[in-house]
Design a protein around this motif. Structure first.
Motif, mmCIF file in Angstrom:
data_model
loop_
_atom_site.group_PDB
_atom_site.id
_atom_site.type_symbol
_atom_site.label_atom_id
_atom_site.label_comp_id
_atom_site.label_asym_id
_atom_site.label_seq_id
_atom_site.Cartn_x
_atom_site.Cartn_y
_atom_site.Cartn_z
ATOM 1 N N ASP A 43 27.540 30.825 -41.958
ATOM 2 C CA ASP A 43 28.130 29.491 -42.010
ATOM 3 C C ASP A 43 27.378 28.592 -42.985
ATOM 4 O O ASP A 43 26.141 28.586 -43.037
ATOM 5 C CB ASP A 43 28.101 28.849 -40.616
ATOM 6 N N THR A 67 42.120 15.488 -52.654
ATOM 7 C CA THR A 67 41.211 14.976 -51.633
ATOM 8 C C THR A 67 41.436 13.504 -51.301
ATOM 9 O O THR A 67 41.021 13.055 -50.236
ATOM 10 C CB THR A 67 39.748 15.139 -52.083
ATOM 11 N N ILE A 81 33.643 24.881 -49.786
ATOM 12 C CA ILE A 81 34.404 25.285 -48.596
ATOM 13 C C ILE A 81 35.655 26.077 -48.947
ATOM 14 O O ILE A 81 35.987 27.069 -48.294
ATOM 15 C CB ILE A 81 34.782 24.032 -47.770
ATOM 16 N N ASP A 98 43.662 20.909 -44.434
ATOM 17 C CA ASP A 98 42.608 21.285 -43.491
ATOM 18 C C ASP A 98 41.272 21.475 -44.210
ATOM 19 O O ASP A 98 40.207 21.103 -43.689
ATOM 20 C CB ASP A 98 42.979 22.578 -42.749
ATOM 21 N N ASP A 99 41.327 22.059 -45.419
ATOM 22 C CA ASP A 99 40.105 22.226 -46.205
ATOM 23 C C ASP A 99 39.496 20.874 -46.546
ATOM 24 O O ASP A 99 38.269 20.689 -46.473
ATOM 25 C CB ASP A 99 40.399 22.980 -47.506
ATOM 26 N N GLU A 101 39.882 18.057 -44.925
ATOM 27 C CA GLU A 101 39.343 17.452 -43.707
ATOM 28 C C GLU A 101 37.983 18.051 -43.360
ATOM 29 O O GLU A 101 37.045 17.331 -42.985
ATOM 30 C CB GLU A 101 40.318 17.650 -42.545
ATOM 31 N N SER A 102 37.860 19.358 -43.514
ATOM 32 C CA SER A 102 36.568 20.015 -43.260
ATOM 33 C C SER A 102 35.511 19.511 -44.232
ATOM 34 O O SER A 102 34.353 19.289 -43.858
ATOM 35 C CB SER A 102 36.715 21.536 -43.397
ATOM 36 N N ALA A 103 35.906 19.338 -45.490
ATOM 37 C CA ALA A 103 34.961 18.844 -46.499
ATOM 38 C C ALA A 103 34.510 17.420 -46.178
ATOM 39 O O ALA A 103 33.323 17.083 -46.325
ATOM 40 C CB ALA A 103 35.609 18.900 -47.880
ATOM 41 N N LYS A 104 35.426 16.595 -45.726
ATOM 42 C CA LYS A 104 35.073 15.218 -45.379
ATOM 43 C C LYS A 104 34.114 15.186 -44.184
ATOM 44 O O LYS A 104 33.155 14.392 -44.150
ATOM 45 C CB LYS A 104 36.342 14.413 -45.086
ATOM 46 N N GLN A 105 34.356 16.038 -43.205
ATOM 47 C CA GLN A 105 33.453 16.122 -42.056
ATOM 48 C C GLN A 105 32.076 16.614 -42.487
ATOM 49 O O GLN A 105 31.045 16.148 -41.989
ATOM 50 C CB GLN A 105 34.052 17.041 -40.991
ATOM 51 N N PHE A 106 32.071 17.548 -43.414
ATOM 52 C CA PHE A 106 30.827 18.076 -43.951
ATOM 53 C C PHE A 106 30.031 16.963 -44.645
ATOM 54 O O PHE A 106 28.809 16.851 -44.489
ATOM 55 C CB PHE A 106 31.149 19.212 -44.926
ATOM 56 N N SER A 109 28.533 14.500 -42.157
ATOM 57 C CA SER A 109 27.372 15.035 -41.430
ATOM 58 C C SER A 109 26.076 14.910 -42.240
ATOM 59 O O SER A 109 24.994 15.225 -41.738
ATOM 60 C CB SER A 109 27.608 16.503 -41.072
#
Length: 431
Positions: A43, A67, A81, A98-99, A101-106, A109
């Motif tokens: 991961d 994006t 990602i 979805d990609d 959204e995952s990048a934004k969460q990344f 963090s």
């Protein structure tokens, strides 16, 4: 001998005129991230990028396709990602919502960071990805897709030999040292049409961007603004208005991150747009034949490459201005101009818009694209009446090739300090 040179010109054009999805500086970061992530197992825990000052300047404020965000951090995140490591300048073509959204969460963090490297290379991006235990770093330098080094856990697993430039780069450098603007013209008007049909793709891709931009949903809506004011009666239609609207609208869409590729020129989508769209619009306006349009497009793009070949890859000089000098050549040819008049048009462009600064990639680049396109039309119309900026004025010389070299001396010389000052202002603004 002539055939060998022409084959090289075709190869150079095919190398320098390629599809690019999004601004090529953040795309190069996304590509490095994608290549690194592909080699990492487990991961993804963190992404760290180090970029040259020039790349930082051109990546700070520009939209990243798909994006809805601007800047290098989101490019690094989404590239790592979901980037396609094999797609070069279209590395982000397959990303999903979805990609993103995952990048934004990344990003949220705190797992992504971008830093300015203390390095003299204008185009440089090193991206390191980690799973918490293992680390892979990929370095791209000198051109937007050129991987020069890969390290895995600190061990170099790939290094591009730097003691000798690639055969293609060597061919480009040596060829243009031997050629002139007249050679570009002779090639463009005499080469077999079948050999340059590939350039039609530039028309197709950049015109599709233009039509998207005219919807008025992107950037500063410069192209759409021109058309709205034609409807209001504040502007009249005609060639100049059409060139301004359709050229700037393509840049409007591109700089705001639309998911459509531009056909780039010399590593820049805006340069591809600036070299191509004024020619496309003029050909449409004049109802030019397909053959004449193709010859004008190859002339514009190759002249832009020729002019840019004397300049640093990234500099304080706006690349859309030099690309539009190529467009002026193509427009003048479409209107029946001779080589002499084409050289007049290019020299007048140098006398007109030389020194427009590049202060990073962003939505307002479409304004500079618009200004450059308008200057190309103006210079072409003047040239048809044998009116031009003479060698007695400013940095313009009596012949076009010397004028081109004078412009490059300016870009590669004193404007280096201008570049440092621009970046300093931009960094202080964002601090």
């Amino acid at each position: 001998m002539k055939e060998q040179v022409w084959d090289k010109l075709i190869n150079i054009t095919k190398k320098e005129v390629v599809p690019a999805l999004g601004c090529t500086e953040p795309v190069s970061v996304a590509l490095a991230a994608a290549i690194a992530a592909e080699k990492l197992t487990g991961d993804l825990k963190s992404v760290v990028a180090y970029v040259s000052p020039n790349l930082m300047k051109n990546g700070m404020g520009v939209g990243v396709p798909g994006t809805g965000m601007v800047g290098l951090p989101i490019a690094a995140a989404v590239g790592s990602i979901a980037g396609d490591a094999e797609a070069e300048l279209e590395v982000l073509k397959n990303i999903t919502d979805d990609d993103v959204e995952s990048a934004k969460q990344f990003l949220d963090s705190g797992s992504v960071s971008v830093h300015v490297a203390d390095i003299s290379q204008a185009l440089y991006a090193e991206v390191m990805v980690s799973n918490g235990i293992d680390t892979v770093s990929v370095t791209i330098a000198d051109s937007h897709t050129q991987v020069v080094q890969i390290k895995e856990n600190g061990i170099t697993t790939y290094i591009r030999k730097t003691d000798k430039v690639s055969s293609c780069e060597e061919e480009t450098d040596n060829l243009f040292e031997e050629l002139s603007a007249r050679d570009i013209y002779d090639f463009s008007v005499n080469v077999s049409v079948e050999d340059i049909e590939f350039i039609e793709k530039a028309k197709e891709l950049n015109d599709a961007l233009s039509q998207e931009g005219l919807s008025g949903h992107y950037g500063l809506q410069i192209g759409a603004t021109f058309l709205r004011n034609v409807e209001r009666g504040l502007l009249s239609g005609g060639l100049l208005t059409e060139v301004l609207a359709r050229t700037s609208s393509a840049s409007d869409a591109r700089m705001d991150g639309v998911m459509k590729p531009a056909m780039s020129n010399s590593g820049s989508g805006n340069q591809g747009i600036a070299a191509t769209m004024p020619v496309v619009v003029t050909a449409d306006y004049l109802n030019s034949s397909r053959e004449k349009t193709l010859r004008a497009l190859i002339m514009a793009n190759l002249m832009a490459i020729y002019i840019k070949s004397y300049q640093n890859k990234l500099s304080a000089l706006c690349g859309a201005t030099t690309a539009s000098m190529g467009a002026a050549a193509g427009i003048t040819y479409l209107m029946g101009g001779s080589y002499k008049q084409i050289s007049y048009a290019v020299s007048s462009m140098i006398g007109d818009i030389a020194g427009i600064i590049c202060d990073g990639a962003k939505t307002s680049c479409a304004m500079k694209v618009s200004s450059s396109a308008g200057a190309a039309v103006k210079a072409s119309l003047m040239a048809l009446d044998d009116i031009h900026v003479s060698g007695n004025e400013g940095i313009v010389a009596d012949d076009v090739d010397t004028s081109i070299r004078n412009l490059s001396i300016l870009a590669n010389g004193s404007m280096i300090q201008t570049d440092v000052q621009i970046l300093d202002i931009m960094v202080r603004k964002s601090a």
